[in-house]
Enzyme design. Structure first.
Site: not given
Length: 370
Positions: A175, A179, A252, A283, A303, A350, A352
């Site tokens: 998805r 917003r 990666r 970025r 990066e 992954y 957080d």
């Protein structure tokens, strides 16, 4: 018989998982030795002080969580500031707010109401919703249409994954959050911020009073290190632990180019993404903005995504079917082992930061309190 082992736990890795595990074990009267191959604690959260700025040496780390217990837990070691992640995307010199919100839609089309924005997105995406998406490109187009996809998704995603979007599976983008409010806060979590003074304050607090040895290659002296403790906690790459028995798990990688600039403010924001495929970096970070710095100079980091290798630090697991099946083989073997595995690399997931901390707290609670 008195045991000759000096420690209850040998913890391989001084990142967040290892540090939280060690802290919780120490609270319960256990002795720990933490070893790490790097010359610093904190894993990828490590901050290097440059020009009095806390530079996120391994990329931006923004703490966010909905779990008040975890928020209170980290704030017991160091107070966090009020930083809110509001990245900006640069496409051919034009700037767009992220995540996709009413500011972004106004910048793209001049729309001022949610109804106007929804109408354009619906018109652009409906033609791609007639068949089952076969790749990431088809999936993204069916969700947001051409303008958002081609300007803000396609090039960035190809750089990030090192593959054409038509070669990436559709499930990578299940998805795309849209917003229909003027809200640039990237995260929806209730709590968000950066440790005042940098993440080293958090890592140092967690490992206070615990034996730590840095610059230690665990695999070069595995037998002797394991013999020092009753149990080993391993937070590195699970495939490396088992000598790649079932094949290498793919990741990666990233390369970080840090640069000191003799100006006070380079880009006015901590994070700006570059979404064009022909710009090699994804970025630019300007670290002083994470802590609202007023230093006379600034430090920026570009990066560059790349393929990880055995020699390079892995960052993002490639959780496709092939790699996930391979990991399950390692996980099954680990379930029969006396070693404890935990963290991003050991679980090939992954995480957080709040999830890493939560996993370590859950493991220690189960281990010590049941």
């Amino acid at each position: 018989m008195v045991s000759s082992k000096k420690y209850d736990f040998l913890i391989v890795g001084a990142g967040l998982y290892g540090a939280v595990f060690a802290h919780e074990a120490k609270k319960r009267g256990k002795t720990c030795l933490v070893v790490d191959k790097r010359e610093h604690i904190g894993g990828n959260t490590f901050c290097k002080k440059i020009e009095d700025i806390n530079v996120h040496a391994y990329g931006a780390h923004i703490f966010h969580t909905n779990d008040k217990k975890i928020w209170d837990y980290v704030n017991d070691f160091v107070p966090f500031n009020r930083y809110t992640n509001s990245p900006v995307a640069n496409h051919k010199g034009s700037l767009y707010n992220l995540p996709f919100n009413m500011n972004t839609f106004y910048q793209l089309w001049g729309t001022k109401t949610p109804a106007e924005a929804k109408s354009i997105i619906d018109e652009q995406s409906k033609k791609y919703q007639k068949k089952q998406p076969q790749n990431l490109e088809e999936q993204a187009l069916s969700l947001v249409g051409e303008d958002i996809y081609y300007k803000l998704i396609k090039g960035y995603t190809e750089k990030q994954w090192g593959r054409k979007v038509t070669e990436l599976p559709a499930f990578i983008i299940k998805r795309l959050p849209l917003r229909f409010t003027f809200d640039n806060n990237y995260f929806n979590d209730s709590f968000q911020g950066i440790p005042i003074g940098g993440y080293n304050e958090l890592s140092g607090g967690l490992l206070d009073g615990i034996d730590v040895q840095l610059g230690v290659n665990y695999f070069k002296d595995k037998v002797a290190l394991d013999a020092m403790a009753h149990k080993t906690v391993f937070t590195g790459k699970i495939d490396e632990y088992y000598n790649y028995e079932f094949g290498k798990l793919e990741y990666r990688g990233l390369r970080f180019d840090h640069e000191i600039l003799a100006i006070e403010n380079y880009q006015g924001n901590a994070v700006i993404n570059y979404t064009e495929a022909d710009i090699p970096y994804t970025r630019i970070l300007e670290h002083k903005h994470f802590e609202f710095g007023q230093q006379k100079k600034t430090v920026i980091t570009k990066e560059y995504p790349l393929e990880a290798s055995t020699e390079l630090e892995p960052y993002y697991p490639i959780n496709d079917e092939k790699n996930n099946n391979r990991y399950l083989q390692y996980k099954n073997k680990a379930s029969k082992d006396l070693v404890l595995f935990g963290g991003r690399l050991a679980e090939y997931k992954y995480y957080d930061m709040h999830q890493v901390i939560g996993a370590a707290l859950s493991k220690t609670k189960k281990l010590f309190d049941n």
